[in-house]
Design a protein around this motif. Structure first.
Motif, short mmCIF file in Angstrom:
data_model
loop_
_atom_site.label_atom_id
_atom_site.label_comp_id
_atom_site.label_asym_id
_atom_site.label_seq_id
_atom_site.Cartn_x
_atom_site.Cartn_y
_atom_site.Cartn_z
N ARG A 40 1.55 -7.09 -10.15
CA ARG A 40 1.24 -7.20 -11.58
C ARG A 40 2.12 -6.28 -12.39
O ARG A 40 2.67 -6.66 -13.43
CB ARG A 40 -0.23 -6.88 -11.82
N GLU A 65 -4.38 2.92 -8.24
CA GLU A 65 -4.30 1.49 -8.01
C GLU A 65 -2.89 1.09 -7.59
O GLU A 65 -2.69 0.30 -6.65
CB GLU A 65 -4.69 0.73 -9.28
N ALA A 73 -1.35 -6.16 -4.87
CA ALA A 73 -1.50 -7.05 -6.03
C ALA A 73 -1.28 -6.30 -7.33
O ALA A 73 -0.69 -6.84 -8.28
CB ALA A 73 -2.90 -7.69 -6.01
N TYR A 74 -1.74 -5.05 -7.40
CA TYR A 74 -1.49 -4.25 -8.59
C TYR A 74 0.00 -4.02 -8.78
O TYR A 74 0.52 -4.05 -9.91
CB TYR A 74 -2.22 -2.90 -8.50
N ASP A 100 1.37 -14.15 -8.41
CA ASP A 100 1.05 -14.08 -6.98
C ASP A 100 2.29 -14.19 -6.09
O ASP A 100 2.27 -13.71 -4.95
CB ASP A 100 0.07 -15.19 -6.60
N SER A 114 -3.59 -0.86 0.38
CA SER A 114 -4.31 -2.07 0.77
C SER A 114 -3.73 -3.29 0.06
O SER A 114 -2.92 -3.17 -0.87
CB SER A 114 -5.79 -1.92 0.40
N PRO A 115 -4.14 -4.50 0.46
CA PRO A 115 -3.71 -5.71 -0.24
C PRO A 115 -4.04 -5.69 -1.72
O PRO A 115 -3.29 -6.23 -2.54
CB PRO A 115 -4.48 -6.83 0.49
N LYS A 116 -5.15 -5.04 -2.10
CA LYS A 116 -5.49 -4.93 -3.51
C LYS A 116 -4.43 -4.12 -4.27
O LYS A 116 -4.03 -4.48 -5.38
CB LYS A 116 -6.87 -4.26 -3.66
N GLY A 117 -3.96 -3.03 -3.64
CA GLY A 117 -2.90 -2.24 -4.25
C GLY A 117 -1.60 -3.02 -4.35
O GLY A 117 -0.87 -2.90 -5.34
N ASP A 167 -2.15 2.30 -3.98
CA ASP A 167 -3.11 1.88 -2.96
C ASP A 167 -2.38 1.07 -1.87
O ASP A 167 -1.73 0.07 -2.16
CB ASP A 167 -4.18 1.02 -3.63
#
Length: 356
Positions: free
Chosen positions: A93, A79, A89-90, A219, A84-87, A82
């Motif tokens: 965080r 994660e 965000a991780y 964010d 990608s945009p998801k990664g 990653d």
């Protein structure tokens, strides 16, 4: 060998609760037994998060072997890395939590258990120490008497360290410098951190140096680019501390050395850990396969409970380790004596049960 989320079998947790009223060993009896175990020398040591609790760094599990924070949700290696945009965000965080949580770890000082083990290492009773901790406190306890090279040769950080950061292309930055980068790219979070310090608020900090904050949006948190990658003509914000995340493989050279440290020892002493993480548990199994004596010091259930060949003392290390060293080494060495009067005792606030 990938690091999986630590678990203790339910059968062990249940058995521990049923036997909670069993007769307890006294600190004097424990110190004598542990000293007898150390006296022949050539003892390998494995430590876990319980060793650093008296330094103010919270363990993940309490005396009942269960997570102190039931809402704990680790970030996995895949994660974090990653692309990608998801990664991304991780990574936001992780880094906002680590940005706020790193300072307490950086400022933490060794406690009496760290210094007791340092004395045993200094006098060569313990030739090799393997720690699952990423806080660097074992190193701080020996900083006055050992060189960096000696510490690298005699101590193995099984799960890495919080004190360095590297990007996905391998460029390494010391953590203090990276912390400054985070402050510069996130002035609003710097102000938030300053306010927490000014008001005396202390978010719950995990042993891996990240904090728990409820209802906070990250964010807008900016992960800085790697400047070396920029000089090489690429943009890269994929950065991680030099610690092993769940789902990440321990480097082959670290794995090999951990086995060698156990093999070259005559016996194994384990303290302050539930051995829930297999990367440490397999080292115990290796010692047992080689028929080495094993003694464990921990308060609460562990993954090793019930294994043939493992002797266990139910007690916090801070209660006995200074006396162990006095029994083993005597009082003739001024450096050892200084170590035995050193160390903070500043455990974190309780969460309804005592950390171990």
């Amino acid at each position: 060998m990938r690091v999986s989320v630590p678990t203790i079998p339910q059968a062990i947790l249940s058995a521990a609760e049923l036997s909670s009223n069993a007769a307890k060993t006294t600190p004097a009896e424990a110190a004598q037994r542990i000293a007898e175990f150390f006296s022949p020398g050539n003892v390998a040591v494995i430590t876990g998060a319980g060793v650093s609790v008296d330094s103010g760094i919270r363990a993940y599990r309490g005396v009942k072997g269960r997570y102190l924070n039931p809402n704990y949700k680790p970030i996995f290696y895949h994660e974090l890395m990653d692309p990608s945009p998801k990664g991304f965000a991780y990574r936001q965080r992780y880094w906002y939590a680590s940005y706020l949580g790193y300072l307490p770890v950086r400022e933490a000082l060794p406690n009496p258990t760290h210094y007791a083990l340092a004395a045993l290492q200094y006098k060569d009773v313990v030739p090799n120490l393997i720690t699952q901790n990423v806080d660097g406190l074992h190193h701080k306890a020996l900083a006055k008497v050992w060189t960096k090279r000696q510490m690298e040769e005699r101590m193995l950080e099984l799960h890495g360290t919080l004190h360095n950061v590297h990007c996905s292309h391998g460029h390494v930055t010391d953590r203090d410098t990276f912390q400054d980068w985070l402050s510069a790219t996130n002035p609003q979070w710097k102000a938030f951190a300053d306010n927490l310090e000014a008001t005396g608020q202390k978010p719950r900090t995990n042993p891996d140096g990240d904090v728990v904050l409820e209802g906070v949006s990250y964010d807008d948190f900016v992960v800085p680019e790697c400047p070396t990658c920029l000089m090489e003509g690429r943009h890269n914000r994929t950065q991680k501390p030099e610690l092993i995340f769940f789902g990440e493989s321990i480097r082959p050279e670290v794995r090999t050395r951990s086995y060698e440290d156990i093999t070259s020892s005559s016996r194994l002493f384990i303290l302050g850990t539930t051995l829930a993480t297999f990367s440490a548990f397999r080292l115990l199994k290796h010692a047992l396969d080689l028929h080495k004596p094993v003694l464990m010091l921990n308060l609460g259930p562990t993954r090793a409970d019930g294994l043939s060949g493992v002797e266990k003392i139910e007690m916090e290390s801070g209660e006995v380790m200074r006396e162990v060293v006095r029994n083993v080494l005597g009082s003739d060495d001024a450096t050892v004596n200084e170590m035995l009067v050193s160390g903070v005792i500043k455990p974190p606030p309780e969460d309804g049960e005592i950390d171990s």
